[in-house]
Design a protein around this motif. Structure first.
Motif, PDB file in Angstrom:
ATOM      1  N   GLY A   1      32.995  26.196  -5.750  1.00 56.27           N
ATOM      2  CA  GLY A   1      33.592  27.517  -5.687  1.00 56.27           C
ATOM      3  C   GLY A   1      35.097  27.465  -5.789  1.00 56.27           C
ATOM      4  N   LYS A   2      35.699  28.559  -5.339  1.00 51.37           N
ATOM      5  CA  LYS A   2      37.149  28.701  -5.430  1.00 51.37           C
ATOM      6  C   LYS A   2      37.669  29.458  -4.229  1.00 51.37           C
ATOM      7  N   GLY A   3      38.919  29.234  -3.946  1.00 50.24           N
ATOM      8  CA  GLY A   3      39.602  29.962  -2.883  1.00 50.24           C
ATOM      9  C   GLY A   3      40.997  30.307  -3.357  1.00 50.24           C
TER      10      GLY A   3
ATOM     11  N   ALA B   1      43.999  21.723  -6.827  1.00 46.57           N
ATOM     12  CA  ALA B   1      44.766  22.837  -7.388  1.00 46.57           C
ATOM     13  C   ALA B   1      44.215  23.191  -8.758  1.00 46.57           C
ATOM     14  N   ASP B   2      44.051  24.471  -9.013  1.00 45.82           N
ATOM     15  CA  ASP B   2      43.626  24.934 -10.323  1.00 45.82           C
ATOM     16  C   ASP B   2      44.801  24.762 -11.291  1.00 45.82           C
ATOM     17  N   PRO B   3      44.563  24.272 -12.506  1.00 45.18           N
ATOM     18  CA  PRO B   3      45.671  24.058 -13.442  1.00 45.18           C
ATOM     19  C   PRO B   3      46.225  25.320 -14.097  1.00 45.18           C
TER      20      PRO B   3
ATOM     21  N   GLU C   1      45.752  28.954 -12.512  1.00 49.30           N
ATOM     22  CA  GLU C   1      46.107  29.993 -11.549  1.00 49.30           C
ATOM     23  C   GLU C   1      46.873  29.374 -10.380  1.00 49.30           C
ATOM     24  N   PRO C   2      48.134  29.777 -10.150  1.00 45.11           N
ATOM     25  CA  PRO C   2      48.988  29.145  -9.143  1.00 45.11           C
ATOM     26  C   PRO C   2      48.476  29.210  -7.698  1.00 45.11           C
ATOM     27  N   GLY C   3      47.704  30.214  -7.327  1.00 48.09           N
ATOM     28  CA  GLY C   3      47.228  30.335  -5.958  1.00 48.09           C
ATOM     29  C   GLY C   3      45.783  29.918  -5.769  1.00 48.09           C
ATOM     30  N   ARG C   4      45.155  29.428  -6.821  1.00 44.67           N
ATOM     31  CA  ARG C   4      43.729  29.097  -6.755  1.00 44.67           C
ATOM     32  C   ARG C   4      43.515  27.621  -6.409  1.00 44.67           C
ATOM     33  N   VAL C   5      42.498  27.389  -5.570  1.00 47.93           N
ATOM     34  CA  VAL C   5      42.076  26.046  -5.192  1.00 47.93           C
ATOM     35  C   VAL C   5      40.590  25.940  -5.523  1.00 47.93           C
ATOM     36  N   ASN C   6      40.199  24.879  -6.229  1.00 50.45           N
ATOM     37  CA  ASN C   6      38.808  24.672  -6.598  1.00 50.45           C
ATOM     38  C   ASN C   6      38.147  23.682  -5.646  1.00 50.45           C
TER      39      ASN C   6
END
Length: 97
Positions: free
Chosen positions: A6-8, A42-44, A46-51
């Motif tokens: 998922g993602k956060g 870290a998502d490459p 979206e700056p605030g997204r964590v996978n």
């Protein structure tokens, strides 16, 4: 096999602090019985997204991991939202590109 994925989202300015605060628990989790893969990255794009991606040998291994989880030793940056799902996998095969 069980996959958790998922993602956060966090404030982009706090993402690196969150990832740094999770390094020790990622190493510890990867050493647990039944853990085949575990990453929070870290998502490459979206700056605030964590996978989040986890792969476990069984539901029982995942349950044991969740039962043994301790609260973080230090506060982590606030997660704004999370969307994570668990998938039970009945089989797999190598993937060729």
């Amino acid at each position: 096999m069980v996959i958790v994925a998922g993602k956060g989202y966090v404030d982009p300015g706090h993402r690196q602090a969150l990832l740094s605060s999770l390094q020790a628990s990622v190493r510890q989790t990867r050493a647990e019985p039944g853990c085949l893969d575990y990453v929070v990255a870290a998502d490459p794009v979206e700056p605030g997204r964590v996978n989040v991606y986890e792969r476990w040998e069984s539901k029982e291994h995942l349950a044991a991991h969740l039962a043994a989880m301790a609260p973080p030793a230090q506060p982590t940056p606030a997660v704004l939202s999370m969307e994570i799902a668990q998938y039970e996998i009945s089989g797999s095969e190598p993937f060729q590109i």
